[in-house]
Design a protein around this motif. Structure first.
Motif, PDB file in Angstrom:
ATOM      1  N   ILE A  28       0.886  -1.170   0.000  1.00 30.02           N
ATOM      2  CA  ILE A  28       0.000   0.000   0.000  1.00 30.02           C
ATOM      3  C   ILE A  28       0.920   1.216   0.000  1.00 30.02           C
ATOM      4  CG2 ILE A  28      -1.778   1.258   1.255  1.00 30.02           C
ATOM      5  CD1 ILE A  28      -2.513  -1.479   2.552  1.00 30.02           C
ATOM      6  N   THR A  29       0.732   2.122  -0.950  1.00 32.93           N
ATOM      7  CA  THR A  29       1.707   3.191  -1.185  1.00 32.93           C
ATOM      8  C   THR A  29       1.059   4.567  -1.128  1.00 32.93           C
ATOM      9  OG1 THR A  29       2.921   1.638  -2.595  1.00 32.93           O
ATOM     10  CG2 THR A  29       3.505   3.960  -2.779  1.00 32.93           C
ATOM     11  N   PHE A  30       1.666   5.451  -0.326  1.00 29.30           N
ATOM     12  CA  PHE A  30       1.201   6.827  -0.158  1.00 29.30           C
ATOM     13  C   PHE A  30       2.331   7.796  -0.478  1.00 29.30           C
ATOM     14  CE2 PHE A  30      -1.296   4.302   2.778  1.00 29.30           C
ATOM     15  CZ  PHE A  30      -2.577   4.787   2.618  1.00 29.30           C
ATOM     16  N   GLY A  31       1.978   8.936  -1.046  1.00 29.24           N
ATOM     17  CA  GLY A  31       2.922  10.029  -1.230  1.00 29.24           C
ATOM     18  C   GLY A  31       2.499  11.187  -0.351  1.00 29.24           C
ATOM     19  N   PHE A  32       3.468  11.984   0.092  1.00 34.96           N
ATOM     20  CA  PHE A  32       3.166  13.137   0.931  1.00 34.96           C
ATOM     21  C   PHE A  32       4.355  14.090   0.956  1.00 34.96           C
ATOM     22  CE2 PHE A  32       5.101   9.962   3.612  1.00 34.96           C
ATOM     23  CZ  PHE A  32       5.917  10.654   4.499  1.00 34.96           C
ATOM     24  N   GLU A  33       4.099  15.278   1.430  1.00 31.62           N
ATOM     25  CA  GLU A  33       5.155  16.265   1.633  1.00 31.62           C
ATOM     26  C   GLU A  33       5.316  16.472   3.132  1.00 31.62           C
ATOM     27  OE1 GLU A  33       5.793  19.878  -0.953  1.00 31.62           O
ATOM     28  OE2 GLU A  33       5.038  20.816   0.885  1.00 31.62           O
ATOM     29  N   ALA A  34       6.535  16.330   3.613  1.00 31.39           N
ATOM     30  CA  ALA A  34       6.823  16.521   5.038  1.00 31.39           C
ATOM     31  C   ALA A  34       7.680  17.775   5.204  1.00 31.39           C
ATOM     32  CB  ALA A  34       7.547  15.313   5.605  1.00 31.39           C
ATOM     33  N   ARG A  35       7.321  18.571   6.192  1.00 32.70           N
ATOM     34  CA  ARG A  35       8.104  19.765   6.553  1.00 32.70           C
ATOM     35  C   ARG A  35       8.471  19.655   8.013  1.00 32.70           C
ATOM     36  NH1 ARG A  35       5.126  24.800   3.493  1.00 32.70           N
ATOM     37  NH2 ARG A  35       5.374  23.886   1.439  1.00 32.70           N
ATOM     38  N   TRP A  36       9.668  20.094   8.340  1.00 32.33           N
ATOM     39  CA  TRP A  36      10.100  20.116   9.727  1.00 32.33           C
ATOM     40  C   TRP A  36      11.180  21.166   9.906  1.00 32.33           C
ATOM     41  CZ3 TRP A  36      11.154  15.764   6.649  1.00 32.33           C
ATOM     42  CH2 TRP A  36      12.493  15.569   6.303  1.00 32.33           C
ATOM     43  N   GLY A  37      11.465  21.455  11.143  1.00 31.78           N
ATOM     44  CA  GLY A  37      12.501  22.430  11.480  1.00 31.78           C
ATOM     45  C   GLY A  37      11.904  23.656  12.129  1.00 31.78           C
ATOM     46  N   ILE A  38      12.771  24.577  12.463  1.00 30.34           N
ATOM     47  CA  ILE A  38      12.358  25.837  13.073  1.00 30.34           C
ATOM     48  C   ILE A  38      12.594  26.955  12.082  1.00 30.34           C
ATOM     49  CG2 ILE A  38      12.699  25.069  15.455  1.00 30.34           C
ATOM     50  CD1 ILE A  38      15.454  26.344  15.395  1.00 30.34           C
ATOM     51  N   ALA A  39      11.952  28.081  12.299  1.00 22.78           N
ATOM     52  CA  ALA A  39      12.044  29.216  11.373  1.00 22.78           C
ATOM     53  C   ALA A  39      13.506  29.490  11.015  1.00 22.78           C
ATOM     54  CB  ALA A  39      11.402  30.446  11.986  1.00 22.78           C
ATOM     55  N   GLY A  40      13.762  29.607   9.734  1.00 24.90           N
ATOM     56  CA  GLY A  40      15.108  29.860   9.247  1.00 24.90           C
ATOM     57  C   GLY A  40      15.893  28.591   8.971  1.00 24.90           C
ATOM     58  N   ASP A  41      15.445  27.479   9.478  1.00 24.10           N
ATOM     59  CA  ASP A  41      16.127  26.201   9.260  1.00 24.10           C
ATOM     60  C   ASP A  41      15.105  25.106   8.984  1.00 24.10           C
ATOM     61  OD1 ASP A  41      18.220  24.385   9.010  1.00 24.10           O
ATOM     62  OD2 ASP A  41      18.235  23.909  11.143  1.00 24.10           O
ATOM     63  N   GLU A  42      14.178  25.382   8.066  1.00 30.30           N
ATOM     64  CA  GLU A  42      13.129  24.418   7.739  1.00 30.30           C
ATOM     65  C   GLU A  42      13.559  23.562   6.551  1.00 30.30           C
ATOM     66  OE1 GLU A  42       9.039  26.585   8.964  1.00 30.30           O
ATOM     67  OE2 GLU A  42      10.027  27.352   7.171  1.00 30.30           O
ATOM     68  N   GLN A  43      13.075  22.348   6.543  1.00 30.62           N
ATOM     69  CA  GLN A  43      13.331  21.436   5.435  1.00 30.62           C
ATOM     70  C   GLN A  43      12.004  20.887   4.941  1.00 30.62           C
ATOM     71  OE1 GLN A  43      16.469  18.559   5.757  1.00 30.62           O
ATOM     72  NE2 GLN A  43      17.330  19.607   7.545  1.00 30.62           N
ATOM     73  N   THR A  44      11.944  20.651   3.653  1.00 31.48           N
ATOM     74  CA  THR A  44      10.767  20.050   3.037  1.00 31.48           C
ATOM     75  C   THR A  44      11.233  18.881   2.192  1.00 31.48           C
ATOM     76  OG1 THR A  44       9.646  22.182   2.938  1.00 31.48           O
ATOM     77  CG2 THR A  44       8.800  20.441   1.512  1.00 31.48           C
ATOM     78  N   ARG A  45      10.545  17.768   2.317  1.00 32.15           N
ATOM     79  CA  ARG A  45      10.855  16.585   1.523  1.00 32.15           C
ATOM     80  C   ARG A  45       9.558  15.989   0.986  1.00 32.15           C
ATOM     81  NH1 ARG A  45      15.232  17.892   2.983  1.00 32.15           N
ATOM     82  NH2 ARG A  45      17.066  16.733   3.595  1.00 32.15           N
ATOM     83  N   ARG A  46       9.600  15.585  -0.276  1.00 33.88           N
ATOM     84  CA  ARG A  46       8.511  14.780  -0.836  1.00 33.88           C
ATOM     85  C   ARG A  46       8.902  13.331  -0.580  1.00 33.88           C
ATOM     86  NH1 ARG A  46       6.621  16.694  -6.651  1.00 33.88           N
ATOM     87  NH2 ARG A  46       4.866  15.371  -6.095  1.00 33.88           N
ATOM     88  N   LEU A  47       8.022  12.605   0.091  1.00 35.06           N
ATOM     89  CA  LEU A  47       8.338  11.253   0.527  1.00 35.06           C
ATOM     90  C   LEU A  47       7.262  10.263   0.113  1.00 35.06           C
ATOM     91  CD1 LEU A  47       9.506  12.159   4.154  1.00 35.06           C
ATOM     92  CD2 LEU A  47      10.958  11.689   2.171  1.00 35.06           C
ATOM     93  N   VAL A  48       7.603   8.999   0.200  1.00 41.61           N
ATOM     94  CA  VAL A  48       6.691   7.906  -0.091  1.00 41.61           C
ATOM     95  C   VAL A  48       6.721   6.944   1.090  1.00 41.61           C
ATOM     96  CG1 VAL A  48       6.287   5.902  -1.590  1.00 41.61           C
ATOM     97  CG2 VAL A  48       6.964   8.092  -2.589  1.00 41.61           C
TER      98      VAL A  48
END
Length: 170
Positions: A28-48
């Motif tokens: 069973i496969t899902f795609g999503f966008e995850a964001r994390w970090g604090i202001a000025g040091d945020e990261q975004t990843r598209r993940l499965v």
């Protein structure tokens, strides 16, 4: 997902665009966008996220062989970056693996009417990509890459026969 990623030490986690893919074969496969970090040091990843369903065709599932193999092939073959995995069901109710989302298509090799799945140029391109990836896998020194951790036979003389026996049993 938010709870799991937060438990991995990520701060300020948010999830957007969660959607189930119609492909994934037995997972069973899902795609999503995850964001994390604090202001000025945020990261975004598209993940499965791939889940091995308890009633799937290859149950019981284990994510560790796929994770170990993908990690070993990083930089050697066209595979997604791997992030997390578990063979247990504590986090998502099933074994899982989380990998980077990679642009492209999952080619489905059949059609409803039984006709050709691809036009000739597409078929040739997929074949060339497959052969290049297969050649990269065959160039891999599996012992140096840590693939012995997957389990099963590590005796070169009997490895192929052991795999055939396994799949005949499945």
């Amino acid at each position: 997902l938010v709870r799991f990623l937060s438990n991995q030490g990520l701060e300020g986690v948010s999830i957007a665009g969660l959607r189930r893919f119609t492909v994934g074969f037995s997972w069973i496969t899902f795609g999503f966008e995850a964001r994390w970090g604090i202001a000025g040091d945020e990261q975004t990843r598209r993940l499965v996220l791939r889940l091995g369903p308890p009633n799937g065709i290859f149950a019981p599932y284990k994510a560790s062989p796929e994770f170990i193999t993908l990690r070993a092939l990083q930089g050697r073959a066209p595979v997604p970056e791997v992030y997390w995995r578990s063979d247990g069901d504590e986090d998502f109710g099933a074994p899982f693996i989380i990998v980077a989302w990679v642009a492209g298509e999952a080619p489905i090799p059949w059609t409803a009417d039984g006709g050709p799945a691809f036009d000739e140029p597409t078929r040739l391109r997929i074949g060339e990509q497959f052969l290049a990836a297969l050649a990269a896998v065959h160039r891999l020194d599996w012992r140096a890459a840590g693939l012995e951790a997957i389990g099963g036979s590590t005796d070169v003389a009997s490895a192929a026969g052991d795999r055939i026996d396994l799949w005949e049993q499945r």
